[in-house]
Design a protein around this motif. Structure first.
Motif: not given
Length: 307
Positions: A163-170
């Motif tokens: 989740x953290x990786x996906x949010x950072x990508x966004x």
């Protein structure tokens, strides 16, 4: 005179001697009768003693037999019955736990190998809730499944990292507003879950004791809506629902490792849910659905990449 007195004397003597002989003749008769009575009584006593001894022996034997039977029954009750693998909750629980570890491993593998753009935020959020509930369920279910509890705790950590990786990508793409919206929803979900956990026992006691018929019965049920036995399967329905809603999801966004683990999890838990205490029919049905939807995505992925 002398001649007259002599016969009279001899006659009197004879009468006296006959009387004495009769008396002495009777004495042995009466004595022998009393002796016989005494002997009879003496002979009766051993007979009574033998009868009593026989009765006591039978009673003691019966008591011992009853105690032995009770001990054998207790030992049989304590000795677990031999079960085949098909009826063994431990076997299916271990298989389910290994499949769950596959799901956790898939999340860890994807974190190291896959780009964050392929991460499904909906599925990741559902998996966080799902593994949080199942880690608790595996700890309280009978028989306890610590291997499964450990895999779900690991999966919570792995999915939070995803989740953290996906949010950072966004964020890197300038989608801050979308990220903030997701964070607000996650916070509201966490607060609502905490409130349910704290207030749940009080509300359950109030409803169960209100004599509301079926409502009170359901509230007090061992696997009712105020227990993790109800909500853990419901969270799994979210996974199945997410899979059903994305049946046409692009195959490049399907994780082969993750959906392989989900397919196996659905298969093993369909049987495992019927062997635990309390029996969980909701968990069985949701795993049947999970098996079908995950197998569909897995088949599409294999077909697109290898066929």
């Amino acid at each position: 005179m002398a001649s007259i007195g002599r016969p009279l004397f001899s006659r009197a003597t004879k009468v006296a001697s006959n009387s004495l002989s009769l008396r002495y003749a009777r004495l042995p008769t009466s004595r022998s009768a009393s002796t016989r009575r005494f002997a009879d009584k003496a002979s009766e006593k051993p007979a009574q003693t033998a009868a009593e001894a026989t009765t006591e022996s039978v009673t003691e034997s019966t008591t011992k037999a009853a105690e032995t039977a009770a001990a054998e029954t207790a030992a049989a009750a304590e000795t677990p019955k031999s079960q085949s693998w098909w009826d063994s909750a431990e076997f299916w629980g271990r298989c389910g736990a290994l499949a769950g570890w596959g799901m956790s491993g898939a999340a860890i593998y994807d974190a190291m190998q896959s780009s964050p753009e392929v991460i499904s935020l909906n599925m990741t959020g559902v998996l966080i809730v799902y593994s949080s509930l199942f880690s608790r369920w595996a700890f309280v279910v009978k028989p306890q499944n610590l291997l499964l509890a450990g895999c779900h705790v690991t999966n919570v950590a792995a999915q939070c990292n995803q989740m953290w990786r996906a949010l950072e990508f966004k964020r890197s793409k300038g989608e801050d507003e979308a990220v903030n919206d997701i964070m607000m929803k996650a916070g509201a979900t966490a607060v609502g879950a905490a409130a349910c956990i704290v207030a749940g026992p009080t509300v359950q006691s109030a409803i169960a004791g209100a004599n509301l018929g079926v409502v009170s019965t359901v509230a007090a049920a061992e696997a009712g809506p105020f227990t993790v036995h109800f909500w853990a399967p419901m969270s799994k329905w979210l996974i199945s629902g997410a899979s059903f809603l994305e049946l046409d999801r692009p195959t490049e966004k399907i994780s082969l490792a993750q959906y392989s683990a989900l397919t196996l999890t659905g298969f093993f838990f369909s049987r495992y849910a019927l062997l635990v205490q309390p029996i969980n029919y909701t968990l069985c049905s949701v795993n049947v659905a999970l098996f079908g939807s995950s197998a569909w995505h897995l088949g599409r992925k294999i077909k697109a990449d290898y066929m």
